[in-house]
Design a protein around this motif. Structure first.
Motif, mmCIF file in Angstrom:
data_model
loop_
_atom_site.group_PDB
_atom_site.id
_atom_site.type_symbol
_atom_site.label_atom_id
_atom_site.label_comp_id
_atom_site.label_asym_id
_atom_site.label_seq_id
_atom_site.Cartn_x
_atom_site.Cartn_y
_atom_site.Cartn_z
ATOM 1 N N PRO A 1 27.859 30.532 36.015
ATOM 2 C CA PRO A 1 28.163 31.594 36.911
ATOM 3 C C PRO A 1 28.404 33.093 36.069
ATOM 4 O O PRO A 1 28.648 33.029 34.903
ATOM 5 N N LYS A 2 28.153 33.992 36.769
ATOM 6 C CA LYS A 2 28.312 35.444 36.241
ATOM 7 C C LYS A 2 29.393 36.186 37.046
ATOM 8 O O LYS A 2 29.683 36.312 37.939
ATOM 9 N N LYS A 3 30.161 36.792 35.749
ATOM 10 C CA LYS A 3 31.660 37.683 36.210
ATOM 11 C C LYS A 3 30.732 39.119 36.215
ATOM 12 O O LYS A 3 30.460 39.355 35.323
ATOM 13 N N ARG A 4 30.578 39.592 37.501
ATOM 14 C CA ARG A 4 29.771 40.803 37.650
ATOM 15 C C ARG A 4 30.704 42.067 37.482
ATOM 16 O O ARG A 4 31.625 42.335 38.151
ATOM 17 N N GLU B 1 46.190 36.918 21.959
ATOM 18 C CA GLU B 1 44.633 37.444 22.469
ATOM 19 C C GLU B 1 44.934 38.297 23.474
ATOM 20 O O GLU B 1 44.711 38.245 24.647
ATOM 21 N N PRO B 2 44.935 39.723 22.971
ATOM 22 C CA PRO B 2 45.369 40.823 23.596
ATOM 23 C C PRO B 2 44.214 41.007 24.781
ATOM 24 O O PRO B 2 44.528 41.560 25.763
ATOM 25 N N ASN B 3 42.914 40.680 24.694
ATOM 26 C CA ASN B 3 41.946 40.900 25.385
ATOM 27 C C ASN B 3 41.457 39.928 26.368
ATOM 28 O O ASN B 3 40.914 40.239 27.398
ATOM 29 N N GLU B 4 42.121 38.896 26.344
ATOM 30 C CA GLU B 4 41.645 37.717 27.105
ATOM 31 C C GLU B 4 42.034 37.976 28.676
ATOM 32 O O GLU B 4 41.302 37.664 29.626
ATOM 33 N N VAL B 5 42.988 38.603 28.941
ATOM 34 C CA VAL B 5 43.573 39.165 30.112
ATOM 35 C C VAL B 5 42.193 39.934 30.930
ATOM 36 O O VAL B 5 41.986 39.703 32.370
ATOM 37 N N ASN B 6 41.533 40.789 30.234
ATOM 38 C CA ASN B 6 40.668 41.513 30.739
ATOM 39 C C ASN B 6 39.370 40.999 31.331
ATOM 40 O O ASN B 6 38.537 41.463 31.800
ATOM 41 N N ARG B 7 39.272 39.613 30.997
ATOM 42 C CA ARG B 7 38.174 38.841 31.304
ATOM 43 C C ARG B 7 38.271 38.162 32.453
ATOM 44 O O ARG B 7 37.615 37.269 32.923
ATOM 45 N N PHE B 8 39.362 38.675 33.121
ATOM 46 C CA PHE B 8 39.619 37.837 34.521
ATOM 47 C C PHE B 8 40.091 39.151 35.396
ATOM 48 O O PHE B 8 40.284 40.156 35.130
ATOM 49 N N GLY B 9 39.735 38.872 36.583
ATOM 50 C CA GLY B 9 39.988 39.879 37.878
ATOM 51 C C GLY B 9 38.687 40.421 38.450
ATOM 52 O O GLY B 9 38.625 41.622 38.702
ATOM 53 N N TRP B 10 37.777 39.511 38.133
ATOM 54 C CA TRP B 10 36.424 39.898 38.446
ATOM 55 C C TRP B 10 35.641 39.448 39.830
ATOM 56 O O TRP B 10 36.488 38.293 40.168
ATOM 57 N N THR C 1 32.647 34.640 44.656
ATOM 58 C CA THR C 1 33.991 34.233 44.617
ATOM 59 C C THR C 1 34.942 35.327 43.828
ATOM 60 O O THR C 1 34.649 35.538 42.852
ATOM 61 N N ALA C 2 36.071 35.454 44.483
ATOM 62 C CA ALA C 2 36.816 36.501 43.895
ATOM 63 C C ALA C 2 38.148 36.121 43.131
ATOM 64 O O ALA C 2 38.801 35.436 43.636
ATOM 65 N N GLU C 3 38.459 36.519 42.038
ATOM 66 C CA GLU C 3 39.370 36.402 41.171
ATOM 67 C C GLU C 3 40.590 37.439 41.775
ATOM 68 O O GLU C 3 40.436 38.572 41.595
ATOM 69 N N GLU C 4 41.659 36.780 42.031
ATOM 70 C CA GLU C 4 42.718 37.701 42.709
ATOM 71 C C GLU C 4 44.107 37.721 41.729
ATOM 72 O O GLU C 4 44.036 38.313 40.808
ATOM 73 N N ASN C 5 45.119 36.772 41.909
ATOM 74 C CA ASN C 5 46.477 37.104 41.193
ATOM 75 C C ASN C 5 46.112 36.557 39.611
ATOM 76 O O ASN C 5 46.945 35.572 39.366
ATOM 77 N N PHE C 6 45.395 36.912 38.941
ATOM 78 C CA PHE C 6 44.850 36.669 37.571
ATOM 79 C C PHE C 6 46.143 36.685 36.710
ATOM 80 O O PHE C 6 46.424 36.164 35.561
ATOM 81 N N LEU D 1 31.347 45.414 39.687
ATOM 82 C CA LEU D 1 32.063 45.496 40.860
ATOM 83 C C LEU D 1 33.508 45.720 40.642
ATOM 84 O O LEU D 1 34.404 45.637 41.507
ATOM 85 N N GLY D 2 33.800 45.938 39.470
ATOM 86 C CA GLY D 2 35.171 46.276 39.194
ATOM 87 C C GLY D 2 36.361 45.293 38.738
ATOM 88 O O GLY D 2 36.032 44.037 39.349
ATOM 89 N N ARG D 3 37.345 45.567 38.021
ATOM 90 C CA ARG D 3 38.428 44.695 37.718
ATOM 91 C C ARG D 3 39.694 45.009 38.386
ATOM 92 O O ARG D 3 40.233 45.889 38.244
ATOM 93 N N PHE D 4 40.280 44.021 39.501
ATOM 94 C CA PHE D 4 41.378 44.083 40.157
ATOM 95 C C PHE D 4 41.706 42.809 40.797
ATOM 96 O O PHE D 4 41.044 41.882 40.673
ATOM 97 N N LYS D 5 42.620 42.914 41.648
ATOM 98 C CA LYS D 5 43.184 41.645 42.324
ATOM 99 C C LYS D 5 42.145 41.448 43.384
ATOM 100 O O LYS D 5 42.591 41.821 44.498
ATOM 101 N N HIS D 6 40.836 41.039 43.362
ATOM 102 C CA HIS D 6 39.935 41.067 44.503
ATOM 103 C C HIS D 6 40.247 39.787 45.445
ATOM 104 O O HIS D 6 40.492 38.881 45.252
ATOM 105 N N GLU D 7 40.205 40.608 46.738
ATOM 106 C CA GLU D 7 40.046 39.329 47.806
ATOM 107 C C GLU D 7 38.788 39.872 48.599
ATOM 108 O O GLU D 7 38.634 41.007 48.937
ATOM 109 N N ALA D 8 37.825 38.831 48.758
ATOM 110 C CA ALA D 8 36.716 39.059 49.552
ATOM 111 C C ALA D 8 35.468 39.730 48.522
ATOM 112 O O ALA D 8 35.923 40.146 47.484
ATOM 113 N N GLY D 9 34.582 39.012 48.839
ATOM 114 C CA GLY D 9 33.258 39.571 48.117
ATOM 115 C C GLY D 9 32.086 39.547 49.056
ATOM 116 O O GLY D 9 31.232 38.558 49.020
#
Length: 696
Positions: A343-346, A321-330, A271-276, A349-357
């Motif tokens: 569940p595992k955030k892999r 919390e400056p780093n919390e945002v880096n924990r989304f977009g996976w 499942t892909a995290e998009e507009n985080f 596979l890189g961090r961006f506005k994922h659409e599709a997996g």
């Protein structure tokens, strides 16, 4: 259909701004299209450098030339050359005309039913849904809000496991006492619980496509923004992922803005995290210029967010919390067969506005995952695992499969002179928008391939890494899926009205429309039909819009015989290999819908609209089987004048009810089992842990 002209299908086709309301833009993606384009890089990719060179000069060494030539043979059937394979029959239905009804409008001879709505119970301990009395505790046991991706795993002959993303919430029409600019703690908690994921067992009705949720099934599960997730892979534990609440940098609460996704051949769900970015406030509090640039590249708001979650939870405040945002977009991997699993955030596979997996298996047995980055001028990516898939091992047998391998960005090169790509949609002299491409490695395990970036930095700041290597800037690359019949890869590009405007990247052969408001669909062939290949050929299948507009293109098919289509988003396939496209933001004056597209044979490029969704809604997550068609109807009633008290849609419950995002099932109204016209193919349930025919 043969006797029907496009004028029969188009009672109206006025140029409008589209059916996506400003409220949808605000709540779904944080007004992304109204902000500055995050990609301000001046990367000059190969297609720009050699655009004035001849076609022969554009193509690289013999392997790529051969690949492009082979792909040309595949796609030239519409030009009069015999097709390599004639298409098998598709569903037998009469294309519907574009609609503006507040309903799911389907063809004659078909039936439909609601599978599950926002607030429906997963567990008997949950209260009945009461929009006047919503609580976090209730929502954590009920079906979440705005459903997007759909996937189904078979459990037995009569039962399937349904997996659904809940992308975002719209507090304006969810709560009776919502005040703009003010979010109470209770409303925030309900909204956090309405995000996330649902896993629900459903019973199949014999001789129809009706699905009934099984309350209290042992596999039912809600995962919300309060649930625990684990970060894995090379970036896990890095300083960039550590917070005061999680000094290990490996444990995250929640998943946010989950859009498309995919089911893996080993029986898990991606499942892909998009507009985080829209959930995190106060980027302007950061003073370091480099870090401010990184935040800007991901479109972080400088001040308060729309939902104001930061007023109740420090983790949504970058100043605290400056780093919390880096924990989304996976991309998140979920084991739906183990309700106790984390569940595992892999991160590999890189961090961006994922659409599709979308996960497939390469020729030598490795896992390959495709993903688009849904932003104007952003990129297409692919991950190839180091290890091989244990197809019978399930989640346990592939527990680290997606934590080691290589992440690539895509570079598209056209094969026509630049002067022939004029931004109008006029085909170049060779008769097609097409060319070759390559996958540029960004990182392999702990080794960065991008100068100036460590491996962890490539994974956390993937957009900037792809900028550096010159990936091709695309027109909002969204869902990317592989066709199980012809083995080609299809990518939906929703639109990009900034293309070719002042100060923005101009047109190129892969993105050939200036101010592209209707989007397009690209078809790709990996070298040797191997998903792990590092080169590919590509062709534009559709340039979407009004078929009467000369800028549109339907693979050479007669444009008087196609349905109008605008803003492609999700793609899927039926069992005979036809492409199905759902839309988001139709800019032709009608509601969004679901369309069938023939991709092989004499009718290649024929587009027929199958259904239309209610007022203000988006059509998401299509799943096409021999038994039924499933869609997720997202944000019905999300129009600028809509409120809880005066909703603009009353779907699906009717009367004066508020709109409720829902999953819908559609099937042929026949006394016997629905099948493909002329095929009579029965439905075959797959083995447990292996996907039935389902796409994101």
């Amino acid at each position: 259909m043969a006797s029907m002209s496009i004028r029969d299908l188009l009672p109206f086709l006025a140029p409008v701004h589209g059916n996506r309301s400003s409220l949808t833009c605000k709540m779904k993606c944080g007004d992304a299209c109204f902000h500055e384009v995050p990609n301000t890089s001046a990367n000059e990719y190969f297609g720009d450098v050699v655009a004035s060179v001849s076609r022969r000069g554009l193509l690289k060494a013999g392997a790529v030339v051969g690949l492009a030539g082979a792909f040309g043979a595949v796609i030239t059937s519409q030009q009069g050359t015999p097709a390599l394979a004639a298409p098998r029959q598709a569903f037998d239905f009469e294309a519907i005309a574009p609609q503006t009804t507040d309903s799911v409008f389907i063809p004659e001879g078909w039936e439909q039913d609601i599978v599950m709505r926002w607030g429906d119970k997963l567990f008997s301990s949950a209260p009945d849904f009461d929009p006047q009395r919503q609580t976090r505790a209730a929502q954590e046991q009920q079906f979440g809000y705005n459903c997007d991706f759909l996937g189904f795993f078979p459990l037995d002959r009569g039962t399937e496991l349904m997996m659904v993303n809940h992308e975002y919430t719209d507090e304006y029409i969810m709560f009776p006492d919502f005040v703009e600019g003010v979010s109470t703690k209770e409303q925030t908690d309900v909204a956090l619980a309405a995000h996330g994921l649902s896993i629900v067992a459903v019973a199949k009705e014999h001789r129809s496509g009706r699905l009934t949720p099984i309350v209290d099934h042992r596999l039912n599960r809600r995962l919300t923004a309060f649930s625990e997730f684990e970060l894995t892979g090379p970036a896990a534990g890095h300083d960039l992922l550590r917070t005061s609440e999680d000094p290990t940098g490996t444990k995250v609460l929640g998943t946010l803005n989950n859009c498309a996704g995919g089911l893996t051949p080993w029986g898990t769900w991606l499942t892909a995290e998009e507009n985080f970015n829209q959930y995190f406030a106060n980027a302007n509090s950061v003073t370091d210029p480099a870090e401010r640039a990184r935040l800007a590249r991901y479109g972080l708001p400088g001040g308060s967010t729309e939902r104001r979650w930061e007023e109740h939870y420090d983790r949504f405040d970058i100043a605290k919390e400056p780093n919390e945002v880096n924990r989304f977009g996976w991309v998140v991997e979920v084991d739906p067969f183990d309700p106790t699993s984390t569940p595992k955030k892999r991160t590999m596979l890189g961090r961006f506005k994922h659409e599709a997996g979308t996960a497939v298996i390469s020729a030598d047995g490795r896992a390959v995952v495709y993903s688009g980055d849904d932003e104007r001028f952003d990129y297409l990516y692919k991950f190839v695992s180091e290890g091989k898939v244990d197809v019978d091992g399930g989640a346990a047998g592939n527990t680290d499969l997606l934590d080691r391998g290589t992440l690539y960005g895509a570079r598209f090169t056209g094969d026509s002179p630049a002067a022939e790509i004029d931004g109008t949609g006029k085909l170049p002299s060779d008769g097609a928008f097409d060319g070759s491409g390559e996958w540029i490695p960004l990182v392999t395990n702990d080794v960065s391939h991008v100068p100036g970036f460590t491996a962890a930095e490539v994974l956390v700041y993937t957009r900037q890494a792809a900028d550096q290597v010159g990936a091709t800037k695309m027109d909002r690359p969204e869902d990317v899926e592989t066709n199980p019949v012809n083995r080609r890869v299809y990518m939906a590009l929703t639109n990009n009205t900034q293309r070719g405007t002042a100060g923005r990247a101009g047109v190129d052969e892969a993105n050939p429309i200036t101010a592209n408001k209707h989007g397009h669909v690209i078809e790709m062939v990996e070298a040797g039909d191997d998903p792990a290949a590092t080169t590919f050929a590509w062709n534009i299948l559709l340039l979407c819009g009004d078929p009467n507009d000369p800028s549109t293109y339907f693979a050479g098919f007669d444009k008087s015989q196609v349905s109008p289509i605008s803003c492609p988003d999700n793609v899927a396939f039926d069992s005979v290999g036809n492409l199905w496209v759902s839309t988001d933001g139709n800019k032709l004056g009608a509601h969004d819908g679901l369309y069938e597209v023939i991709v092989d044979g004499e009718q290649r490029g024929r587009v027929r609209q199958f259904l239309s969704v209610p007022k203000g809604a988006e059509c998401c997550g299509p799943v096409i089987t021999d038994e039924r068609v499933n869609i997720a109807v997202q944000h019905p009633g999300e129009t600028d004048d809509s409120t809880f008290v005066n909703p603009s849609s009353n779907w699906p419950d009717g009367g004066n009810s508020i709109p409720r995002p829902s999953v819908v099932s559609v099937w042929r109204k026949l006394p016997g089992k629905p099948d493909f016209a002329g095929q009579g193919k029965p439905s075959h349930a797959g083995e447990k842990g292996k996907p039935a025919h389902a796409q994101g």
